[in-house]
Write a protein that holds these residues in place. Structure first.
Motif, PDB file in Angstrom:
ATOM      1  N   ALA A 102      43.491  36.214  39.987  1.00  0.00           N
ATOM      2  CA  ALA A 102      44.639  36.397  38.727  1.00  0.00           C
ATOM      3  C   ALA A 102      43.642  36.732  37.657  1.00  0.00           C
ATOM      4  O   ALA A 102      44.401  37.436  36.902  1.00  0.00           O
ATOM      5  N   PHE A 103      42.654  36.052  37.404  1.00  0.00           N
ATOM      6  CA  PHE A 103      41.721  36.600  36.231  1.00  0.00           C
ATOM      7  C   PHE A 103      41.481  38.120  36.254  1.00  0.00           C
ATOM      8  O   PHE A 103      41.472  38.740  35.402  1.00  0.00           O
ATOM      9  N   PHE A 104      40.953  38.382  37.526  1.00  0.00           N
ATOM     10  CA  PHE A 104      40.626  39.906  37.637  1.00  0.00           C
ATOM     11  C   PHE A 104      41.862  40.811  37.609  1.00  0.00           C
ATOM     12  O   PHE A 104      41.766  41.738  37.013  1.00  0.00           O
ATOM     13  N   GLN A 105      43.017  40.346  37.912  1.00  0.00           N
ATOM     14  CA  GLN A 105      44.325  41.142  37.817  1.00  0.00           C
ATOM     15  C   GLN A 105      44.466  41.358  36.462  1.00  0.00           C
ATOM     16  O   GLN A 105      44.864  42.435  35.770  1.00  0.00           O
ATOM     17  N   ASP A 106      44.450  40.196  35.547  1.00  0.00           N
ATOM     18  CA  ASP A 106      44.189  40.333  34.163  1.00  0.00           C
ATOM     19  C   ASP A 106      43.663  41.356  33.625  1.00  0.00           C
ATOM     20  O   ASP A 106      43.928  42.238  32.580  1.00  0.00           O
ATOM     21  N   LEU A 107      42.198  41.285  34.079  1.00  0.00           N
ATOM     22  CA  LEU A 107      41.321  42.380  33.540  1.00  0.00           C
ATOM     23  C   LEU A 107      41.475  43.666  33.769  1.00  0.00           C
ATOM     24  O   LEU A 107      41.301  44.653  33.101  1.00  0.00           O
ATOM     25  N   ALA A 108      42.092  43.623  34.916  1.00  0.00           N
ATOM     26  CA  ALA A 108      42.355  45.183  35.430  1.00  0.00           C
ATOM     27  C   ALA A 108      43.443  45.906  34.403  1.00  0.00           C
ATOM     28  O   ALA A 108      43.557  46.900  34.126  1.00  0.00           O
ATOM     29  N   ARG A 109      44.727  44.996  34.200  1.00  0.00           N
ATOM     30  CA  ARG A 109      45.673  45.254  33.340  1.00  0.00           C
ATOM     31  C   ARG A 109      45.263  45.728  32.135  1.00  0.00           C
ATOM     32  O   ARG A 109      45.908  46.601  31.599  1.00  0.00           O
ATOM     33  N   ARG A 110      44.198  45.111  31.540  1.00  0.00           N
ATOM     34  CA  ARG A 110      43.626  45.465  30.226  1.00  0.00           C
ATOM     35  C   ARG A 110      42.579  46.379  30.356  1.00  0.00           C
ATOM     36  O   ARG A 110      41.933  46.988  29.415  1.00  0.00           O
ATOM     37  N   ASP A 111      42.540  47.355  31.538  1.00  0.00           N
ATOM     38  CA  ASP A 111      41.666  48.259  31.836  1.00  0.00           C
ATOM     39  C   ASP A 111      40.184  48.014  31.597  1.00  0.00           C
ATOM     40  O   ASP A 111      39.432  48.775  30.835  1.00  0.00           O
ATOM     41  N   GLN A 117      48.301  32.874  52.683  1.00  0.00           N
ATOM     42  CA  GLN A 117      47.958  33.964  51.533  1.00  0.00           C
ATOM     43  C   GLN A 117      48.028  33.078  50.311  1.00  0.00           C
ATOM     44  O   GLN A 117      49.171  32.295  49.662  1.00  0.00           O
ATOM     45  N   THR A 118      47.190  33.206  49.122  1.00  0.00           N
ATOM     46  CA  THR A 118      47.191  32.618  48.000  1.00  0.00           C
ATOM     47  C   THR A 118      48.539  33.301  47.180  1.00  0.00           C
ATOM     48  O   THR A 118      48.544  34.708  47.260  1.00  0.00           O
ATOM     49  N   ASN A 119      49.437  32.434  46.552  1.00  0.00           N
ATOM     50  CA  ASN A 119      50.608  33.046  45.797  1.00  0.00           C
ATOM     51  C   ASN A 119      49.910  33.510  44.611  1.00  0.00           C
ATOM     52  O   ASN A 119      49.979  32.751  43.455  1.00  0.00           O
ATOM     53  N   LEU A 120      49.393  34.862  44.384  1.00  0.00           N
ATOM     54  CA  LEU A 120      49.079  35.314  43.059  1.00  0.00           C
ATOM     55  C   LEU A 120      50.003  35.166  41.993  1.00  0.00           C
ATOM     56  O   LEU A 120      49.798  34.969  40.788  1.00  0.00           O
ATOM     57  N   GLY A 121      51.102  35.713  42.448  1.00  0.00           N
ATOM     58  CA  GLY A 121      52.193  35.928  41.410  1.00  0.00           C
ATOM     59  C   GLY A 121      52.732  34.660  40.882  1.00  0.00           C
ATOM     60  O   GLY A 121      52.623  34.732  39.630  1.00  0.00           O
ATOM     61  N   TYR A 122      52.689  33.658  41.617  1.00  0.00           N
ATOM     62  CA  TYR A 122      53.154  32.280  41.189  1.00  0.00           C
ATOM     63  C   TYR A 122      52.068  31.700  40.279  1.00  0.00           C
ATOM     64  O   TYR A 122      52.500  31.144  38.941  1.00  0.00           O
ATOM     65  N   ILE A 123      50.752  32.031  40.604  1.00  0.00           N
ATOM     66  CA  ILE A 123      49.633  31.455  39.768  1.00  0.00           C
ATOM     67  C   ILE A 123      49.724  31.918  38.578  1.00  0.00           C
ATOM     68  O   ILE A 123      49.271  31.578  37.433  1.00  0.00           O
ATOM     69  N   ASP A 124      49.788  33.286  38.476  1.00  0.00           N
ATOM     70  CA  ASP A 124      49.718  34.249  37.237  1.00  0.00           C
ATOM     71  C   ASP A 124      50.915  33.751  36.438  1.00  0.00           C
ATOM     72  O   ASP A 124      50.848  33.671  35.062  1.00  0.00           O
TER      73      ASP A 124
END
Length: 333
Positions: free
Chosen positions: A93-102, A309-316
């Motif tokens: 989820a932290f990687f997703q956040d970093l990707a969103r911030r380019d 599967q890890t629930n990434l959306g819920y964790i985010d």
């Protein structure tokens, strides 16, 4: 004559697995910094082999649990710049956040083309290089009835003798708690029952394994490869694939966008998909991601496993709620 000598030298280097061997890629040099939650033994093994194949590259390592690594990165972001060039830990989820911030470099490692495309995330901004799963493990000297379910950790016969890693330290444990909290068949009721059973919250997966092997606890939630590696060395531990499913724990790796030594960082990511690195993962009891690499002893083909599967959306969406609820239940943070 000269051409024949050069060919002989090249063949000798390839046979020796030295610089220029298969998977080495073009010559690169410089230094990059890696932040990771990989175990010290594993990361030293991989980085040592990588540096042997790329003697012009130096790798500085900051190693800690996923929680402390994320805390360090968050502090650096507040300071204006991430100091790492490559990051590798279990908090997707932290990687997703970093990707969103380019903030992550989009890069498709040529050596990773044979891996399942689903293991390359967000337009090739972060990647899985091997697979790990949360499973139920037990001490073979202390457990009379082989467990079958996650709920076995809540059985009265294991009161005070069940354990799990601290989700504020272990990213794999945090992903597990967030995923179970989101599931109707577990929910927070599962953790309330663990608390009622006096389950022990130990610092990291390595601490859980040591307590399990020593007989201080009898049953535990833990990452699978720890148990297989210990069992292979004669420790009285084993694990089962729970009937509800093993939890697939994403542990991605990424290159920070704008790194001053992009070539060396890419070379490291390329290396991790080579047969040589994949075999080192297997040697450490991990499941490889490149087809054709033999699985570690005792590990079934992932396609044959029932997985959660890890629930990434819920964790985010519920990250702070997950932290607060677990902290209130177990009195830790």
């Amino acid at each position: 004559m000269m051409r024949g000598v050069l060919v002989a030298i090249l063949i000798a280097l390839l046979a020796a697995g030295g610089p220029g061997a298969a998977g080495a890629g073009p010559a690169v040099s410089g230094t990059f910094t890696l932040y990771t939650s990989e175990s010290e033994d594993d990361i030293n093994l991989l980085v040592g082999d990588f540096k042997r194949r790329h003697p012009g590259v130096d790798v500085k390592i900051f190693r800690a649990g996923s929680g402390p690594v994320v805390a360090k990165l968050q502090a650096e972001l507040q300071g204006g710049r991430i100091q790492a060039d490559v990051i590798w830990f279990a908090d997707i989820a932290f990687f997703q956040d970093l990707a969103r911030r380019d903030l992550l470099l989009a890069y498709a490692p040529p050596t990773g083309r044979r891996a399942d495309p689903k293991l390359h995330y967000d337009g090739n901004r972060y990647h899985e290089v091997r697979l790990i799963f949360n499973v139920v493990a037990f001490n073979t000297n202390h457990v009379r009835f082989r467990p079958t379910s996650w709920w076995d950790l809540t059985l009265p016969r294991y009161r005070g003798r069940a354990g799990m890693p601290n989700p504020f330290v272990s990213g794999a444990a945090f992903a597990h708690v967030g995923t179970f909290a989101s599931m109707r068949e577990f929910g927070w009721d599962y953790y309330r029952k663990l608390k009622e059973n006096d389950a022990r919250i130990l610092r990291a997966n390595g601490d859980v394994l040591r307590a399990l092997a020593a007989g201080e606890i009898s049953i535990a939630q833990i990452v699978d490869f720890f148990v297989r590696a210990a069992k292979a060395q004669g420790s009285p531990v084993d694990h089962i694939w729970p009937q509800e499913g093993a939890v697939l724990v994403p542990t991605p790796i990424a290159i920070i966008k704008g790194t001053p030594n992009e070539a060396a960082a890419k070379a490291f990511l390329d290396y991790l998909y080579t047969p040589e690195a994949q075999r080192l993962f297997v040697q450490r009891a991990y499941v490889p991601v490149i087809p054709g690499i033999p699985l570690p002893q005792g590990a079934p083909d992932p396609s044959d496993l029932k997985l959660i599967q890890t629930n990434l959306g819920y964790i985010d969406r519920h990250r702070e709620e997950i932290k607060r609820t677990f902290s209130e239940l177990f009195g830790i943070q």
